[in-house]
Every structure is written in structure tokens, then in C-alpha cells.
Design an enzyme around this catalytic site. Structure first.
Site, PDB file in Angstrom:
ATOM      1  N   GLU A 258       1.248 -15.396  -0.163  1.00 59.69           N
ATOM      2  CA  GLU A 258       1.367 -17.178   0.142  1.00 59.69           C
ATOM      3  C   GLU A 258       1.284 -17.300   1.577  1.00 59.69           C
ATOM      4  OE1 GLU A 258       1.254 -20.952  -0.073  1.00 59.69           O
ATOM      5  OE2 GLU A 258       1.028 -19.952  -2.137  1.00 59.69           O
ATOM      6  N   THR A 300      -4.148 -22.742  -3.063  1.00 56.36           N
ATOM      7  CA  THR A 300      -3.947 -21.487  -3.529  1.00 56.36           C
ATOM      8  C   THR A 300      -4.699 -21.093  -4.736  1.00 56.36           C
ATOM      9  OG1 THR A 300      -1.605 -21.551  -2.541  1.00 56.36           O
ATOM     10  CG2 THR A 300      -2.046 -20.193  -4.535  1.00 56.36           C
ATOM     11  N   HIS A 415       6.577 -20.057   0.947  1.00 57.96           N
ATOM     12  CA  HIS A 415       5.745 -21.347   0.534  1.00 57.96           C
ATOM     13  C   HIS A 415       6.509 -22.495   1.406  1.00 57.96           C
ATOM     14  CE1 HIS A 415       3.963 -24.679  -1.644  1.00 57.96           C
ATOM     15  NE2 HIS A 415       3.186 -23.614  -2.259  1.00 57.96           N
ATOM     16  N   ASP A 475      -3.673 -16.373   1.256  1.00 58.35           N
ATOM     17  CA  ASP A 475      -4.625 -17.329   0.340  1.00 58.35           C
ATOM     18  C   ASP A 475      -4.992 -18.334   1.475  1.00 58.35           C
ATOM     19  OD1 ASP A 475      -1.915 -18.244   1.097  1.00 58.35           O
ATOM     20  OD2 ASP A 475      -1.777 -19.102  -1.048  1.00 58.35           O
ATOM     21  N   HIS A 476      -4.186 -18.638   2.586  1.00 59.79           N
ATOM     22  CA  HIS A 476      -4.699 -19.894   3.453  1.00 59.79           C
ATOM     23  C   HIS A 476      -3.449 -19.910   4.580  1.00 59.79           C
ATOM     24  CE1 HIS A 476      -1.027 -22.077   1.657  1.00 59.79           C
ATOM     25  NE2 HIS A 476      -1.676 -21.879   0.443  1.00 59.79           N
TER      26      HIS A 476
END
Length: 632
Positions: A258, A300, A415, A475-476
Site C-alpha cells: 500500500e 488500490t 495507508h 500499488d500507487h
């Protein structure tokens, strides 16, 4: 006297309605203009004014039925709703760099789970988006005089007039100022959010209607055969890899980390490595430092979809909602067909981003969420189960699971809003970085890396490490452009789009003892082909990406996060223009950073556009099912 009083009441009410119309018109126009400026686009003020007049005519139509408290209350409620939609677009744009689609409203139930993350995207200056509502609120207490129309049907004529003129104003302005190729942001800057949302919703509906009839056309069947030929050529390149079949029969563990940017790899602050375990893992694995995200509106969940399917994300909504029950050739489906036990793991509720409904079509036999009976969800950090606890439980499950297995894991501790409990903050940061967005992010990354290190140790202790291919990627992005100044000041990191989109990708083969760094430009779409090559997959594959061990001319195309059909490549980077005209795009030499003739970017632009169209064709028309059956 009654006639005089009636005329006086009518005049007072007329002035009131005119004043309300003026406040709404000015407020709505300025909010749309302000939003355009915030996006960095020059607004078309006349266009926004004309469409705003149309919107407000529609909103005040209840006052044409009867000028009364209830009618004004209804107008006020309608204005609050459209204002909320605009502000939702504002906040969404700040993180996702696109406008909300109506389809995304189906995810409204998830807001509670990410409310802390949303708060970090709000600004004090956002009061300007709601100040007109406060003014209108005062007028709810204005003592309106009751007036009824003597001629029956007059109010219906007035309502019809407002509605027809309102919609006509929006339609006329939109058709004259907007072209289909314009980006959503440019459409908003030309005409405001309401005409843009209406148009996008209508186009989405028409696309769904057209999808039902597509294969009744011989042209569409011919198109599918051409696409099949292209996909076969891409699959053939996998067999050129020196590692083709190297991991056949081994387990596969794919971990999506994440909010992990690549700049934290090998980064030191105050003499401390931010990712010591990932750094050590890289030394005995294949590391691809020039890998870039390809997420869509599903964020995600779209990263999962792209990495497992090697296709672009959905145009309008998260892929797990848009393509919930389609037929896919995902890694889960491929390995399941070859006798693998397949599972997915995500430490939140199973409904989050519709995973519970979408995962079966992705080929997962089991979904380990916080509600699974085998999972203890008592240790929660942030959005879900603490990574350390989750990894430990999963290792215990994998050692008992049938072999070989494929397990896909999504981490959660790192996150937004990156507010790690104090007892878990172990980095000794410089004092000026404590309690800052960058400081919080580094603390989270460090903690997540500790969890990853414990996972690797657990795999080794249980004898799984030497028999498992491990794929680890981000993921990003975690931080956003608002944090660019602090990143430059404290870490000397230039946080431009390229740095922001850059994620780490590390792949470890069981036979690998030494690390290697592959500088090729890679994307999340290249992950699945690289994996299927390692496993020596012979069945037909429908993947747009390339095996990174044989990919020579690296590039990554985008359909979200930046203007569609933009790309990064070895020699040139290209940012498509907002008006959709290739010649107006910006082509940049990656070595010099200088703008060059846009024609130098034509080849990769055409390639990315072709890939997006191919991907949409496969997904929107569920064409993979026809390819699998061989019946067109």
C-alpha cells in the site's frame, strides 16, 4: 386595498426570487471557475456563466409553482446537493486527478472507512465552496407572502419554461464548446460540472447499450481476430526469456504494498534506512526501479486488476465494480487451471471495493478478509489488520495449504492518512520532520517494511521461501503534490509526476542467489507476463504487457492520473493535451528535459491508444470469453 396588497406581495416575492436567482447564479458560477483554476486550467467564463444560468433556472423551478417556504426549501436542498457534488469532485480531483463518475457514487458506503484520508485532502480555503450556502441559509427565514396564481396552469407554464430554457442553455453551450476528445477536466473548465456529468453519464449508458449488440457485426468479429493475433505475438516473446519455465511448479506469493513510492528504497534519514528489509531483499532478487503505476478510479483495487490481468483499468469506475462478473485470464484463473490452490488476502471487510463479489471471477478459491473465520482481526492499525499480525497468520495458513499455491496479498498499514500510533513509530527523525506529512509517511513505510521483514523470516522458518516466487510491488503513490515542497526541502526529492508515479517492483526466483537491477521502463501491466513466463505458461494468454526480462523498448501508457494516452518511455515522455489533439501535446527528451518536436512521440502515442482500445474491447464486450471458447 386587497388589490394593492396583492400587487405589493407579488412585487416583494418577485424581488425575493430574483435576488435568490442572482445569489445562486453568482455562487455557482464562481465555484465552478474556482475549481477550474485549482485544477490549473483557464476557465471559459462565458461558457460557465451560461451553463450556470441553466442549472439555476432548473433549481428555482419549484418557486414557479408557488412562492412559498416549502418551495424555497426545496430549491435550497437541490442547491446543497449539487454543491456537495461539486465539492466531492474537488476532493476527488486532488487525489485521483479526475472527475467523479456517477458510477462511483455506488461506492459512497465506503466513505466511513476512509474518512480520515478524505480529511487530509481538505483545505481551509475550501470555505469558498460553501459560503454561498451560508448566505442562502439566512434567507430560509425570510417572511414570504402567500400568492396564488389566478389563472390555472400558469405555474406549469413557468416551470416548463425554466426547465426547457435551463436544459437548452446547458446543451447549447456544451455542444458549442466541448469536443468528445476533451479531457474531463477541460470539459469542466469549459462548461462546469453539471453538463460534464450529464454528458459522461449519457455516454456511459450508450456504451453499455452498444456492448450488447457488438458481435452481431462482422466488423467487430474481424477486429477481435486482429486483436487475438496481436496478443499471440506478445505471448510469443515470453518464450525468448532466459528464465522461461524457471519457476514451473513453484508457489507464487504476490504482495501489493500500500502507498509505496520507489524513492524510499535505499533512502536514509538521520543515518537510518527507511526500508532495510526491502533493501536486503533486492540484493538477492530482480529489482525494476523504473516501474510506474497504471491505476484508475479504483485506485488500490485497480492496481490489483492491472497487475493480475495485464489490461488497462476501467474508464469510468473501479474495475472490480465495472467488470465484476466477466470472464478473465488473470493469474488466479491461469494458475487455478494448472492445479494451484489460489487465495487472496486483504485485511479489511470483504465488501471493500467490491472484492467479495469480484474475486471469484479473478480465480481465487479463498478470500482471507477480516471476516474470514481463520483470521484474527483484533489487532487493527489504520484501515485494517496490522500487517505484522496479518502476515504471521497467513504464513501459518500457507504452511498447511495444498501445494503449489498462489496467494495474492494486499497490505494496509501504510495507508493514508499515515497516522501510525506513537508506540509503533520507531524512526528517529529530525525534529523538524516530526508530525509533518512526510514524517508520518516515513514512519509508516518503516513500520510496513519491518512487517515485510518478519514475513520473509517466517517464510524461511517454515521452508516456504526456497520454493516460492515472491513478487513485491507498490500499488500507487503515498504522498501527493501538496507535499512536494517538504520533500524537496527535507529529502532533496523532486516530486514531479514521474517521481510520484514511480513504484518499486521486486521479483525473487527460488533459483536466484544474486540480485540484479533492470533499468527498463516498466509498468504494473508487465507484472503478469513476467510471472507467466517464469512459470512457463503455454495456454493462450490475453496480456498487453511484456515479460520484463525480454522487454527492450520500455514504455508505460496511462489512461488515468494524467491526460489519457500520455506515456513515459526510454527516450521521450509525452503528456497529452487536455483538448485531445495530439499535436498540442508536450513531448520531452528524457535526457535533456527539453521539449522536442511532438512527432517524436507519435509512435508510442499510437501504441498506447491502440492498447487502451484493445483493452476496452476485451473488457467492455466480455471478449475474453469468446477468445477462450474460440467461437466468434
Amino acid at each position: 386595498m386587497r388589490i394593492i396588497d396583492l400587487k405589493s406581495n407579488i412585487q416583494q416575492n418577485f424581488i425575493f426570487v430574483a435576488f435568490i436567482f442572482f445569489i445562486l447564479l453568482v455562487g455557482w458560477t464562481l465555484k465552478n471557475i474556482y475549481f477550474s483554476v485549482e485544477m490549473g486550467i483557464v476557465p471559459h467564463k462565458k461558457g460557465i456563466l451560461l451553463t450556470s444560468a441553466g442549472v439555476i433556472l432548473i433549481l428555482v423551478s419549484p418557486l414557479m409553482v408557488r412562492i412559498s417556504k416549502w418551495a424555497f426549501s426545496l430549491t435550497f436542498i437541490l442547491y446543497v446537493l449539487v454543491s456537495f457534488l461539486l465539492y466531492a469532485d474537488v476532493v476527488y480531483q486532488r487525489y485521483y486527478h479526475s472527475i467523479l463518475s456517477i458510477e462511483m457514487l455506488g461506492q459512497a458506503g465506503q466513505l466511513k472507512a476512509v474518512d480520515d484520508s478524505i480529511l487530509t485532502l481538505m483545505r481551509l480555503t475550501d470555505i469558498w465552496y460553501g459560503i454561498d450556502l451560508l448566505i442562502l441559509l439566512v434567507f430560509l427565514f425570510y417572511p414570504l407572502k402567500k400568492v396564488s396564481y389566478k389563472r390555472p396552469g400558469v405555474h406549469f407554464v413557468l416551470v416548463a419554461f425554466c426547465l426547457i430554457l435551463g436544459f437548452s442553455s446547458m446543451k447549447y453551450t456544451y455542444l458549442h464548446l466541448v469536443k468528445d476528445d476533451f479531457s474531463e477536466q477541460l470539459k469542466v473548465a469549459k462548461t462546469g460540472i453539471i453538463p460534464t456529468h450529464i454528458s459522461e453519464t449519457y455516454n456511459s449508458y450508450m456504451e453499455r447499450m452498444a456492448a450488447a449488440e457488438v458481435f452481431s457485426s462482422q466488423d467487430s468479429i474481424k477486429q477481435l481476430k486482429e486483436y487475438e493475433s496481436e496478443l499471440e505475438k506478445r505471448q510469443e516473446t515470453q518464450q525468448m526469456s532466459p528464465y522461461f519455465g524457471d519457476a514451473k511448479g513453484k508457489n507464487l506469493l504476490m504482495i501489493q504494498a500500500e502507498s509505496l513510492n520507489d524513492f524510499v528504497v535505499n533512502l536514509e534519514v538521520n543515518g537510518q534506512e527507511i526500508t532495510p528489509y526491502l533493501n536486503a531483499f533486492i540484493k538477492e532478487s530482480s529489482y525494476y526501479p523504473n516501474t510506474y503505476l497504471q491505476i484508475g478510479r479504483g485506485n488500490t483495487s485497480d492496481a490489483e486488476f492491472v497487475a493480475n490481468n495485464s489490461l488497462y483499468p476501467s474508464k469510468k469506475d473501479g474495475a472490480y465494480r465495472t467488470y465484476e462478473k466477466g470472464v478473465f485470464q488473470s493469474l488466479g484463473q491461469i494458475l487455478k487451471s494448472e492445479g494451484y490452490q489460489t487465495s487472496a488476502a486483504h485485511g479489511n471487510v470483504p465488501d471493500f471495493w467490491n472484492r467479495k463479489n469480484a474475486y471469484p471471477a479473478q480465480g481465487y478459491d479463498i478470500f482471507y478478509s477480516k471476516e474470514h473465520p481463520s483470521i484474527d482481526d483484533s489487532n487493527v492499525v489504520g484501515l485494517g489488520i496490522d500487517d505484522k499480525s496479518f502476515f504471521k497468520q497467513l504464513v501459518d495458513i500457507w504452511k498447511k495449504e495444498d501445494k503449489p499455491f498462489y496467494s495474492f496479498v494486499v497490505t494496509l498499514t501504510n495507508h493514508r492518512p499515515f497516522e501510525l500510533p506513537k508506540e509503533h513509530q520507531k524512526l528517529n527523525l529530525p525534529a523538524h520532520m516530526n508530525d509533518t506529512p512526510v514524517g508520518h509517511y516515513l514512519q509508516n513505510v518503516y513500520y510496513a517494511d519491518q512487517a515485510f521483514g518478519q514475513l520473509l523470516e517466517g517464510l524461511k522458518q517454515e521452508g516456504l521461501y526456497e520454493d516460492t516466487v515472491i513478487v513485491y510491488y507498490g500499488d500507487h503513490y503515498g504522498l501527493i503534490p501538496d507535499n512536494a515542497d517538504q520533500l524537496k526541502k527535507d529529502l532533496n526529492i523532486v516530486f514531479n509526476k514521474k517521481e510520484m508515479f514511480n513504484i518499486p517492483l521486486v521479483i525473487h526466483r527460488p533459483t536466484q542467489t544474486e540480485g540484479e537491477v533492470n533499468e527498463v521502463i516498466a509498468s504494473q501491466m508487465d507484472i503478469a507476463p513476467t510471472v507467466t513466463s517464469l512459470f512457463g505458461t503455454q495456454q493462450p494468454l490475453y496480456q498487453l504487457g511484456y515479460d520484463l526480462s525480454v522487454k527492450k523498448e520500455g514504455y508505460v501508457g496511462f489512461r488515468h492520473e494524467i491526460t489519457p494516452f500520455s506515456f513515459f518511455s526510454e527516450k521521450y515522455d509525452f503528456e497529452m493535451s487536455l483538448d485531445g489533439v495530439f499535436e498540442n501535446g508536450i513531448c520531452t527528451d528524457t535526457q535533456t528535459g527539453e521539449k522536442v518536436d511532438v512527432k517524436k512521440c507519435r509512435k508510442n502515442y499510437d501504441r498506447v491508444q491502440y492498447e487502451v482500445e484493445l483493452s476496452d474491447f476485451l473488457l467492455q464486450y466480455d471478449a475474453i470469453e469468446k477468445l477462450k471458447k474460440g467461437k466468434f
